[in-house]
Design a protein around this motif. Structure first.
Motif, short mmCIF file in Angstrom:
data_model
loop_
_atom_site.label_atom_id
_atom_site.label_comp_id
_atom_site.label_asym_id
_atom_site.label_seq_id
_atom_site.Cartn_x
_atom_site.Cartn_y
_atom_site.Cartn_z
N ASP A 78 25.28 54.73 -58.86
CA ASP A 78 24.01 54.16 -59.30
C ASP A 78 24.15 52.65 -59.54
OD1 ASP A 78 22.94 56.69 -59.17
OD2 ASP A 78 22.79 56.96 -61.35
N LEU A 79 25.25 52.25 -60.15
CA LEU A 79 25.49 50.83 -60.41
C LEU A 79 25.65 50.06 -59.09
CD1 LEU A 79 25.88 48.57 -62.44
CD2 LEU A 79 28.30 49.20 -62.56
N ARG A 80 26.38 50.63 -58.13
CA ARG A 80 26.54 49.98 -56.83
C ARG A 80 25.19 49.81 -56.13
NH1 ARG A 80 30.97 53.45 -56.34
NH2 ARG A 80 29.87 54.73 -54.85
N LEU A 81 24.33 50.82 -56.22
CA LEU A 81 23.01 50.73 -55.58
C LEU A 81 22.13 49.71 -56.30
CD1 LEU A 81 22.42 54.47 -54.65
CD2 LEU A 81 22.93 52.56 -53.10
N THR A 119 19.75 44.21 -55.92
CA THR A 119 19.58 42.83 -56.38
C THR A 119 20.09 41.82 -55.35
OG1 THR A 119 21.71 42.77 -57.56
CG2 THR A 119 19.77 43.51 -58.79
N THR A 120 21.14 42.17 -54.64
CA THR A 120 21.72 41.21 -53.70
C THR A 120 21.09 41.26 -52.31
OG1 THR A 120 23.51 42.75 -53.17
CG2 THR A 120 23.94 41.13 -54.88
N HIS A 121 20.36 42.33 -52.00
CA HIS A 121 19.74 42.45 -50.68
C HIS A 121 18.22 42.38 -50.74
CE1 HIS A 121 23.49 43.24 -48.58
NE2 HIS A 121 23.83 44.00 -49.60
N GLY A 122 17.69 41.86 -51.83
CA GLY A 122 16.27 41.58 -51.90
C GLY A 122 15.35 42.76 -52.17
N PHE A 169 14.78 47.33 -52.60
CA PHE A 169 15.22 48.68 -52.27
C PHE A 169 15.42 48.88 -50.76
CE2 PHE A 169 12.76 49.54 -56.30
CZ PHE A 169 13.89 49.52 -57.10
N ARG A 170 14.54 48.32 -49.96
CA ARG A 170 14.69 48.48 -48.50
C ARG A 170 15.94 47.77 -47.99
NH1 ARG A 170 8.73 47.69 -45.90
NH2 ARG A 170 7.66 49.08 -47.34
N GLY A 171 16.17 46.55 -48.47
CA GLY A 171 17.37 45.81 -48.07
C GLY A 171 18.63 46.53 -48.50
N ALA A 172 18.62 47.06 -49.71
CA ALA A 172 19.76 47.82 -50.21
C ALA A 172 19.96 49.09 -49.39
CB ALA A 172 19.57 48.16 -51.68
N ALA A 173 18.86 49.72 -49.03
CA ALA A 173 18.94 50.95 -48.23
C ALA A 173 19.60 50.66 -46.88
CB ALA A 173 17.55 51.54 -48.03
N ARG A 174 19.20 49.56 -46.24
CA ARG A 174 19.81 49.20 -44.96
C ARG A 174 21.30 48.88 -45.14
NH1 ARG A 174 14.78 46.75 -44.26
NH2 ARG A 174 15.52 44.78 -45.11
N ALA A 175 21.62 48.15 -46.20
CA ALA A 175 23.01 47.73 -46.41
C ALA A 175 23.93 48.89 -46.77
CB ALA A 175 23.06 46.67 -47.51
N THR A 176 23.39 49.91 -47.42
CA THR A 176 24.22 51.02 -47.88
C THR A 176 24.03 52.29 -47.06
OG1 THR A 176 22.53 51.77 -49.47
CG2 THR A 176 24.19 50.17 -50.27
N SER A 177 23.16 52.23 -46.06
CA SER A 177 22.84 53.41 -45.23
C SER A 177 22.34 54.57 -46.09
CB SER A 177 24.06 53.85 -44.42
OG SER A 177 24.48 52.82 -43.56
N THR A 235 4.42 46.53 -55.36
CA THR A 235 4.42 47.13 -54.03
C THR A 235 5.11 46.23 -53.01
OG1 THR A 235 2.24 46.19 -53.61
CG2 THR A 235 2.33 48.48 -54.39
N ARG A 236 5.27 44.95 -53.33
CA ARG A 236 5.85 44.01 -52.38
C ARG A 236 7.22 43.45 -52.78
NH1 ARG A 236 2.76 42.50 -48.19
NH2 ARG A 236 0.57 42.96 -48.34
N ALA A 237 7.59 43.56 -54.05
CA ALA A 237 8.82 42.90 -54.48
C ALA A 237 9.41 43.57 -55.72
CB ALA A 237 8.54 41.43 -54.79
N VAL A 238 10.67 43.28 -55.94
CA VAL A 238 11.33 43.65 -57.19
C VAL A 238 11.90 42.38 -57.80
CG1 VAL A 238 11.90 46.01 -56.50
CG2 VAL A 238 13.53 44.19 -56.08
#
Length: 102
Positions: free
Chosen positions: A6-9, A14-17, A19-27, A53-56
């Protein structure tokens, strides 16, 4: 799911902009990343990210958790090696002023 995953995700979000960026980076699916952040928020009793809906965006507590994670990583403690109790201890103290009274 483990606290460390959970912490890694959370860090990935935060580093990939977001949830979608994190999803791509972590598969991982974006919903998995979102759920991981929610579990962390529930365990810590504080909101870590503000979502639209557009950002975190990080809250002050989320920024503190990210900063502490980076500090721990630079000393050899990583999300993969840090025990759950150590994570709880590292995360709990800085949120004392931002956590709701229980």
């Amino acid at each position: 799911m483990s606290d460390m995953r959970d912490l890694r995700l959370f860090v990935a979000a935060t580093t990939h902009g977001g949830f979608r960026g994190a999803a791509r980076a972590t598969s991982s699916p974006a919903s998995t990343v979102n759920e991981a952040v929610r579990r962390l928020e529930d365990r810590l009793g504080v909101r870590l990210m503000n979502r639209t809906t557009r950002a975190v965006a990080l809250t002050p507590a989320g920024a503190e958790l990210l900063e502490r994670n980076v500090s721990l990583s630079s000393t050899g403690w990583t999300a993969r090696s840090m025990p759950s109790r150590a994570m709880a201890a590292a995360c709990a103290e800085p949120f004392a002023s931002t956590c709701p009274a229980r």
